[in-house]
Design a protein around this motif. Structure first.
Motif, mmCIF file in Angstrom:
data_model
loop_
_atom_site.group_PDB
_atom_site.id
_atom_site.type_symbol
_atom_site.label_atom_id
_atom_site.label_comp_id
_atom_site.label_asym_id
_atom_site.label_seq_id
_atom_site.Cartn_x
_atom_site.Cartn_y
_atom_site.Cartn_z
ATOM 1 N N ARG A 1 0.846 -1.187 0.000
ATOM 2 C CA ARG A 1 0.000 0.000 0.000
ATOM 3 C C ARG A 1 0.890 1.250 0.000
ATOM 4 O O ARG A 1 2.009 1.218 0.506
ATOM 5 C CB ARG A 1 -0.905 0.017 1.240
ATOM 6 N N GLY A 2 0.364 2.324 -0.549
ATOM 7 C CA GLY A 2 1.101 3.576 -0.541
ATOM 8 C C GLY A 2 1.669 3.928 -1.900
ATOM 9 O O GLY A 2 1.451 3.239 -2.894
ATOM 10 N N ASP A 3 2.429 5.034 -1.940
ATOM 11 C CA ASP A 3 2.950 5.558 -3.196
ATOM 12 C C ASP A 3 4.413 5.202 -3.449
ATOM 13 O O ASP A 3 4.920 5.426 -4.548
ATOM 14 C CB ASP A 3 2.815 7.089 -3.211
ATOM 15 N N LYS A 4 5.100 4.640 -2.474
ATOM 16 C CA LYS A 4 6.525 4.370 -2.609
ATOM 17 C C LYS A 4 6.787 2.899 -2.914
ATOM 18 O O LYS A 4 6.382 2.011 -2.165
ATOM 19 C CB LYS A 4 7.265 4.776 -1.334
ATOM 20 N N ASN A 5 7.454 2.653 -4.031
ATOM 21 C CA ASN A 5 7.848 1.283 -4.378
ATOM 22 C C ASN A 5 8.811 0.769 -3.302
ATOM 23 O O ASN A 5 9.875 1.352 -3.082
ATOM 24 C CB ASN A 5 8.541 1.279 -5.743
ATOM 25 N N GLU B 1 14.311 2.795 -5.083
ATOM 26 C CA GLU B 1 13.960 4.190 -5.317
ATOM 27 C C GLU B 1 14.964 4.763 -6.308
ATOM 28 O O GLU B 1 16.162 4.856 -6.013
ATOM 29 C CB GLU B 1 13.960 4.993 -4.017
ATOM 30 N N LYS C 1 -1.194 -2.291 -4.456
ATOM 31 C CA LYS C 1 -0.311 -2.171 -5.616
ATOM 32 C C LYS C 1 0.666 -3.342 -5.612
ATOM 33 O O LYS C 1 0.860 -4.001 -4.579
ATOM 34 C CB LYS C 1 0.451 -0.847 -5.576
ATOM 35 N N GLN D 1 6.829 2.223 -13.479
ATOM 36 C CA GLN D 1 5.560 2.872 -13.177
ATOM 37 C C GLN D 1 4.810 2.112 -12.092
ATOM 38 O O GLN D 1 4.966 0.903 -11.938
ATOM 39 C CB GLN D 1 4.697 2.922 -14.442
ATOM 40 N N SER D 2 4.017 2.830 -11.356
ATOM 41 C CA SER D 2 3.180 2.215 -10.326
ATOM 42 C C SER D 2 2.129 1.325 -10.979
ATOM 43 O O SER D 2 1.577 1.660 -12.031
ATOM 44 C CB SER D 2 2.499 3.307 -9.499
ATOM 45 N N GLU E 1 -1.413 -0.882 -10.225
ATOM 46 C CA GLU E 1 -2.506 -1.284 -9.350
ATOM 47 C C GLU E 1 -2.620 -2.806 -9.353
ATOM 48 O O GLU E 1 -2.457 -3.453 -10.391
ATOM 49 C CB GLU E 1 -3.828 -0.667 -9.827
#
Length: 407
Positions: free
Chosen positions: A252-256, A260, A320, A339-340, A342
């Motif tokens: 969950r969240g925006d950070k892989n 980075e 994700k 890319q992120s 889902e």
């Protein structure tokens, strides 16, 4: 020749063999939505080529030949078990040519140390068998070694080696001047055979001794014309690779959580994947992160060209996924989604995949670097930020190496 068995040699014995399809779940899911089940597949679709590198050479004078007393140098990369094959015409003949012994000049000793200095004993003189040596009339005989001429007295070969880059320099000198066999050398060709992890893909480059010749070597032996051989080499030269078992994380969240871009390696285990294909450390590190819901491993052995591995995973709406797998024939490269993604995504995800340099090991030519795991080596350390692999080497486009799909 069979070309389907490739391996990535990890420094610690048994690392890859011990991997199994595994998962963990450290989250509490109070959502009312029904979790979805998916299967992610990683396919190695690279086309194996006979040679990892090839090229040509010629004299530097007005005429492209290498006259007595002149030298020419070529640079190439190689790892243990690989060899350099070359061929050039013995100019003062009907159909003779110089070539290194099969599968080429030996470059490393039994201990894996580079061979340097005078390697002239590796060159032989061959009769192409397509022209009578006296009359020049056409004939059809097998390629045979010329027995009454010592090729190493006519041609001197000297090897130098750069251990950091795993790059050799071969200097060819025409030493035939003043001998009974004084001759110019024609322009020539050279190649380094691809290594699968267990064998060379082409152990008899250019020609087969004691068999009839082919058009490419015949043109060199009779006319010093390398055009046909250059075309053949260009069509059969290219970088290839195996892939490691892939790590897949649901989060969950925006950070892989795997990497980075633009930051140095975190020490969680990405280095171990990128250098040797070992997923264990990163798998355990990811399990401990609060935003990671599950970790899966696809496959338990290197993924060779034409093969695939897969992992089933479960995810909730809003989750994700991220993934990573080693570019096996490198020092420290890995494929991962840039890319992120889902977790409910389906279909071909290859366009979201990028080849990255972990910045933890000094790069060498892919599939031809003696510090690569492919050759049982350990990359020389560096401390650079994670970046996209650039154009220094002619690496096939991502979509020509790996295919990632979710169903």
């Amino acid at each position: 020749m069979k070309k389907t068995f490739f391996k990535i040699v990890a420094p610690a014995a048994g690392i890859l063999a011990a991997l199994v399809l595994a998962s963990c779940d450290n989250s509490e899911n109070n959502m009312m939505d029904t979790p979805s089940q998916r299967t992610i597949t990683f396919e190695n679709i690279v086309t194996p080529k006979d040679f990892v590198q090839s090229g040509n050479f010629q004299g530097t004078g007005t005429a492209p030949v290498i006259l007595p007393g002149q030298s020419v140098s070529i640079k190439f990369s190689a790892g243990k078990t690989q060899a350099l094959m070359f061929a050039t015409m013995y100019g003062a003949s009907k159909d003779w040519f110089f070539a290194s012994q099969q599968p080429g000049i030996k470059l490393f000793d039994m201990n894996g140390n580079a061979i340097t200095g005078d390697v002239s004993s590796s060159v032989l003189l061959w009769d192409n068998g397509t022209k009578d040596n006296m009359t020049g009339q056409p004939e059809s005989k097998p390629i045979m070694q010329v027995s009454n001429v010592n090729a190493s007295q006519l041609m001197k070969l000297n090897l130098a080696y750069n251990d950091v880059t795993s790059e050799f320099t071969l200097t060819i000198t025409n030493t035939s001047g003043g001998t009974a066999n004084e001759t110019p050398f024609s322009p020539g060709v050279w190649a380094v055979s691809n290594y699968s992890g267990s064998q060379l893909l082409n152990s008899a480059p250019f020609f087969t001794p004691n068999a009839l010749s082919n058009p490419e070597i015949t043109d060199i032996a009779q006319m010093g014309n390398i055009d046909k051989m250059k075309l053949k080499l260009n069509a059969n030269t290219g970088i290839m690779t195996g892939l490691s078992p892939a790590i897949v994380v649901v989060y969950r969240g925006d950070k892989n959580p795997i990497y980075e871009l633009g930051k140095s390696d975190s020490g969680m285990g990405l280095k171990e994947i990128a250098q040797s294909g070992n997923v264990t450390k990163l798998q355990n590190s990811l399990k401990a992160l609060s935003n990671v819901k599950a970790v899966y491993i696809a496959g338990n052995a290197p993924v060779t060209p034409g093969n695939k591995v897969m992992a089933a995973f479960t995810a909730d709406p809003g989750d994700k996924i991220a993934y990573a797998t080693m570019f096996g024939f490198s020092n420290d490269w890995f494929y991962a989604n840039e890319q992120s993604i889902e977790a409910n995504a389906k279909g071909d995800l290859t366009s979201k995949t990028t080849l990255f340099d972990s910045g933890t090991g000094i790069d060498q030519y892919p599939g031809a670097g003696n510090h690569q795991a492919l050759f049982g080596g350990t990359p020389q350390p560096e401390n650079m930020n994670i970046s996209k692999v650039g154009s220094q080497y002619p690496v096939p486009a991502v979509q020509n190496v790996i295919k990632v799909t979710v169903n």
